[in-house]
Write an enzyme that holds these catalytic residues in place. Structure first.
Site, short mmCIF file in Angstrom:
data_model
loop_
_atom_site.label_atom_id
_atom_site.label_comp_id
_atom_site.label_asym_id
_atom_site.label_seq_id
_atom_site.Cartn_x
_atom_site.Cartn_y
_atom_site.Cartn_z
N PRO A 11 5.00 -18.86 -81.34
CG PRO A 11 3.63 -18.46 -83.16
CD PRO A 11 3.38 -18.79 -81.22
CD GLN A 64 3.04 -17.22 -86.00
OE1 GLN A 64 2.94 -15.74 -85.67
NE2 GLN A 64 0.77 -17.23 -84.93
CB CYS A 94 2.37 -10.12 -85.38
SG CYS A 94 4.01 -8.73 -85.01
CE LYS A 133 -0.19 -16.44 -80.16
NZ LYS A 133 -0.39 -15.09 -80.20
CG HIS A 165 -2.53 -12.12 -77.48
ND1 HIS A 165 -0.97 -11.57 -77.22
CD2 HIS A 165 -2.47 -11.44 -75.84
CE1 HIS A 165 -0.18 -11.76 -76.38
NE2 HIS A 165 -1.38 -11.01 -75.44
CG ASN A 205 -0.39 -16.09 -76.16
OD1 ASN A 205 -0.32 -15.22 -77.40
ND2 ASN A 205 0.64 -16.77 -75.76
N GLY A 206 -1.24 -15.73 -74.16
CA GLY A 206 -0.70 -13.73 -72.77
C GLY A 206 -1.30 -13.94 -71.04
N GLY A 207 -0.05 -13.33 -70.93
CA GLY A 207 0.14 -13.21 -69.30
C GLY A 207 0.46 -14.24 -68.25
#
Length: 323
Positions: A11, A64, A94, A133, A165, A205-207
């Site tokens: 998202p 989401q 977030c 998430k 994340h 998630n992430g990078g």
């Protein structure tokens, strides 16, 4: 309805709108696509069609939600199921100030019992999968023990899919942009989570920036989620079906553009502006001769009043001529 989380797109606020997702679906048939985060207030009190409408071709598609009131989240989940979404995901990752003031997003990691109450209400309201998430932690929260406390609280109410994340979120002192880049990535913590809770589906998630990296993570985890890499270099999605699902190779960027033309015609007929669609296509030819000329032509001409599909065809010619 069972959905695969082996490869997902993230998202992305202001990015992963329905036009972007339509293009992404042309590149990969198997990726699970996620909407931008939509707040419960926007659905309950705003223009529902504006926030929830999507093209059937985007499926499988997950919505989401942002919120922290169990009753509101349950109502929105029920609406999402009626609208035809394949899954509803709760945002607990977030880090923006606006989100924190609304008591949703990453700050909810400090209230695992409230999140569990929200997710339980969402599960009761619909039969589609409910997922969460989140980050590996926030601020000075204990690292791994804090993460496992959060996950265990949600697992107790029947949540089985966790999209993690692999960075902490610092809610004080870092901007949302810095929170995507400054806190170190700790993939090993997510790997440990999967080892300790093998019955849960853990998605990273992430990078992540390449399909090769996806393959490496998938040796230890159930799924991967790409955000900025999928947006800035969307051609990467054309590798997904063959490399990760044993399917057919994805289309070329030129083929995607040609497939987008009928969609664009239809959207312009509904009053959409060309630039609202083509802004997501800027990275399609990343690294290809003529890519800069392609981007420049779209930037200069798609914003003009009355701009139509011919602008995109002209931009495509600049790439194919250079190639």
């Amino acid at each position: 309805m069972a959905v695969s989380h082996r490869f997902c797109t993230a998202p992305l606020m202001d990015w992963s709108d329905r036009h972007c997702r339509y293009m992404w679906r042309l590149l990969s048939k198997h990726a699970l696509l996620y909407t931008e985060m939509v707040t419960t207030g926007a659905i309950l009190f705003g223009d529902q069609a504006h926030h929830l409408d999507f093209d059937a071709a985007e499926q499988p598609l997950a919505l989401q939600l942002g919120g922290s009131d169990p009753e509101d989240l349950a109502r929105c989940t029920e609406i999402a199921e009626q609208w035809g979404y394949s899954e509803v995901n709760l945002n607990c990752g977030c880090p923006s100030d606006r989100v924190k003031k609304g008591r949703f997003g990453a700050c909810l990691m400090a209230e695992p019992d409230l999140v569990a109450e929200c997710l339980a209400a969402m599960r009761s309201a619909a039969s589609i999968p409910i997922t969460v998430k989140h980050r590996i932690g926030i601020d000075d929260m204990e690292d791994y023990p804090g993460l496992t406390r959060f996950v265990e609280a949600q697992a107790k109410v029947g949540i089985t899919t966790f999209i993690v994340h692999a960075r902490k979120a610092w809610l004080n002192g870092l901007s949302p942009k810095e929170n995507r880049e400054v806190p170190p990535l700790k993939y090993e913590m997510v790997y440990q989570l999967k080892q300790d809770y093998p019955e849960l589906e853990i998605v990273l998630n992430g990078g992540i920036n390449s399909i090769d990296e996806c393959k490496q993570h998938l040796q230890q985890l159930d799924g991967v989620m790409l955000g900025r890499a999928a947006y800035q270099t969307p051609g990467i999605l054309a590798e997904v079906d063959q490399a990760l699902f044993g399917g057919d190779p994805g289309p070329t960027p030129a083929a995607v553009i040609r497939e987008m033309l009928p969609y664009i015609e239809g959207e312009l007929g509904k009053g959409q502006r060309l630039s609202h669609i083509t802004r997501h296509m800027m990275g399609l030819f990343q690294g290809v001769p003529g890519a800069r000329r392609f981007r420049r032509h779209l930037s200069e001409h798609a914003i003009k009043t009355g701009a139509g599909p011919e602008v995109l065809e002209q931009a495509l010619a600049l790439v194919t001529d250079a190639a």
